[in-house]
Scaffold this motif. Structure first.
Motif, short mmCIF file in Angstrom:
data_model
loop_
_atom_site.label_atom_id
_atom_site.label_comp_id
_atom_site.label_asym_id
_atom_site.label_seq_id
_atom_site.Cartn_x
_atom_site.Cartn_y
_atom_site.Cartn_z
N SER A 110 0.86 -1.17 -0.05
CA SER A 110 -0.02 0.09 -0.05
C SER A 110 0.85 1.22 -0.03
N GLN A 111 2.07 1.19 0.56
CA GLN A 111 2.99 2.40 0.53
C GLN A 111 4.04 2.35 -0.58
N ALA A 112 4.27 1.25 -1.29
CA ALA A 112 5.18 1.07 -2.32
C ALA A 112 5.08 2.04 -3.67
N GLU A 113 6.35 2.44 -3.90
CA GLU A 113 6.02 3.35 -5.43
C GLU A 113 6.06 2.54 -6.54
N ARG A 114 6.82 1.35 -6.45
CA ARG A 114 7.20 0.48 -7.49
C ARG A 114 7.21 -0.81 -6.94
N ARG B 168 -6.24 -6.82 -1.48
CA ARG B 168 -4.91 -6.20 -2.24
C ARG B 168 -4.88 -5.46 -3.40
N GLN B 169 -6.02 -5.97 -4.42
CA GLN B 169 -5.65 -5.23 -5.74
C GLN B 169 -6.28 -3.93 -5.99
N ALA B 170 -6.92 -3.65 -4.76
CA ALA B 170 -7.66 -2.10 -5.07
C ALA B 170 -6.42 -0.90 -5.17
N LEU B 171 -5.31 -1.45 -4.64
CA LEU B 171 -4.23 -0.27 -4.79
C LEU B 171 -3.87 0.12 -6.26
N LEU B 172 -4.24 -0.95 -7.04
CA LEU B 172 -4.12 -0.73 -8.38
C LEU B 172 -4.97 0.24 -9.18
N SER B 173 -6.08 0.35 -8.70
CA SER B 173 -7.11 1.16 -9.14
C SER B 173 -7.07 2.69 -8.48
N ARG B 174 -6.06 3.00 -7.52
CA ARG B 174 -6.39 4.18 -6.70
C ARG B 174 -5.88 5.29 -7.54
N ALA B 175 -6.11 6.47 -7.56
CA ALA B 175 -5.68 7.92 -8.21
C ALA B 175 -4.18 7.66 -8.25
N ASP B 176 -3.46 7.31 -7.46
CA ASP B 176 -2.03 7.32 -7.57
C ASP B 176 -1.34 5.75 -7.40
N PRO B 177 -1.72 4.98 -8.28
CA PRO B 177 -1.24 3.68 -7.91
C PRO B 177 0.33 3.43 -8.24
N PRO B 178 0.64 2.42 -7.49
CA PRO B 178 2.13 2.21 -7.87
C PRO B 178 2.22 1.49 -8.93
#
Length: 282
Positions: A106-110, A153-163
């Protein structure tokens, strides 16, 4: 018993505090002695290994002469350090290493996922994930909760600022019929759809390559804006994090080498589509 991994928030805040110290040219010993701390205490705090309190951060910000909005921002981060994420509430029984991994994601940039045996969790469909759980002998009463966690866990891929997500998978992953032809066809189509996003790159390592660095095992490499990169390794009944920079470096080199050896994203997409068509024809 292995130590509980530091939280993603603690590592991120610790990295920011370390950058402030280094920016002023101060040594950890000098700062620690000025506050009446031991140097090891400050080191553990900067690495997220020691619980960070608002009082600790406030004291350091005085030393670093940080005021105004930046002080308020860092103190707010300190207050949030121990706030549980969704993965730490309502789903009892999740291993510490898994909750830590989700926090780091959730905190990673890449994020780089090198998958030699299975489709990485961040790209799995519901039916594929369920088939993996069944095949992995997960107790029946735990399967649905674990599937929900994996999909969450996959929700982070749809964030406004995804990694940025870089997935490198072995060709054998595409051809292993987890769940049967219909499940695999849907899974490969899902990967193709995901790969069309600008922040997701998928590459395939052809079986014809023979032995390569990936055959040593799958791994997840997580890189952060401030904190040092870490690697997650998963085994049958346990997993571990590698966080010493000297130990992480070979995994970063392996990622780069494998990316050069794998098919480029366009050729990889063509292969994924071809194998999906093969499954649909069965």
């Amino acid at each position: 018993m292995p130590r509980r991994p530091p939280s993603a928030r603690a590592r991120g805040l610790g990295a920011e505090l370390r950058d402030l110290r280094l920016g002023l040219g101060k040594t950890s010993r000098a700062v620690a002695e000025g506050l009446g701390w031991s140097p090891s205490t400050l080191s553990r705090l900067e690495n997220g290994l020691r619980g960070i309190t608002v009082e600790d951060v406030a004291a350091l910000l005085v030393v670093y002469q940080v005021t105004g909005p930046e002080r308020d921002r860092l103190l707010a981060l300190a207050r949030e350090v121990d706030r549980p994420g969704w993965w730490e509430t309502g789903l009892p029984g999740l291993p510490n290493q898994l909750t830590a991994l989700i926090g780091f994601e959730s905190q990673a940039e890449r994020i780089t996922e090198v998958g030699m045996l299975l489709v990485p969790g961040l790209l799995q469909t519901t039916e594929y994930a369920r088939a993996v759980m069944v095949g992995g002998d997960v107790p029946a009463h735990e399967i649905e909760a674990r599937v929900v966690t994996r999909l969450g866990r996959q929700a982070l891929l749809s964030r406004a600022d995804p990694p940025e997500l870089h997935v490198i998978i072995d060709e054998s992953v595409l051809r292993r019929p987890v769940g049967g032809p219909a499940v695999m066809a849907a899974q490969l189509q899902h990967i193709l759809t995901a790969a069309s996003r600008p922040t997701i790159t998928v590459q395939v390592l052809l079986s014809a390559l023979g032995a390569h660095l990936g055959t040593a095992g799958s791994f997840v490499l997580l890189e952060f804006l401030k904190a040092h990169a870490i690697v997650h390794l998963e085994h049958l009944r346990s997993s571990l994090f590698v966080d010493e920079p000297g130990d992480v470096a070979p995994f970063m080199q392996a990622r780069d080498t494998l990316a050069q050896q794998a098919l480029d994203p366009t050729a990889s997409a063509d292969l994924l589509a071809s194998v999906a068509d093969e499954y649909q024809g069965r």
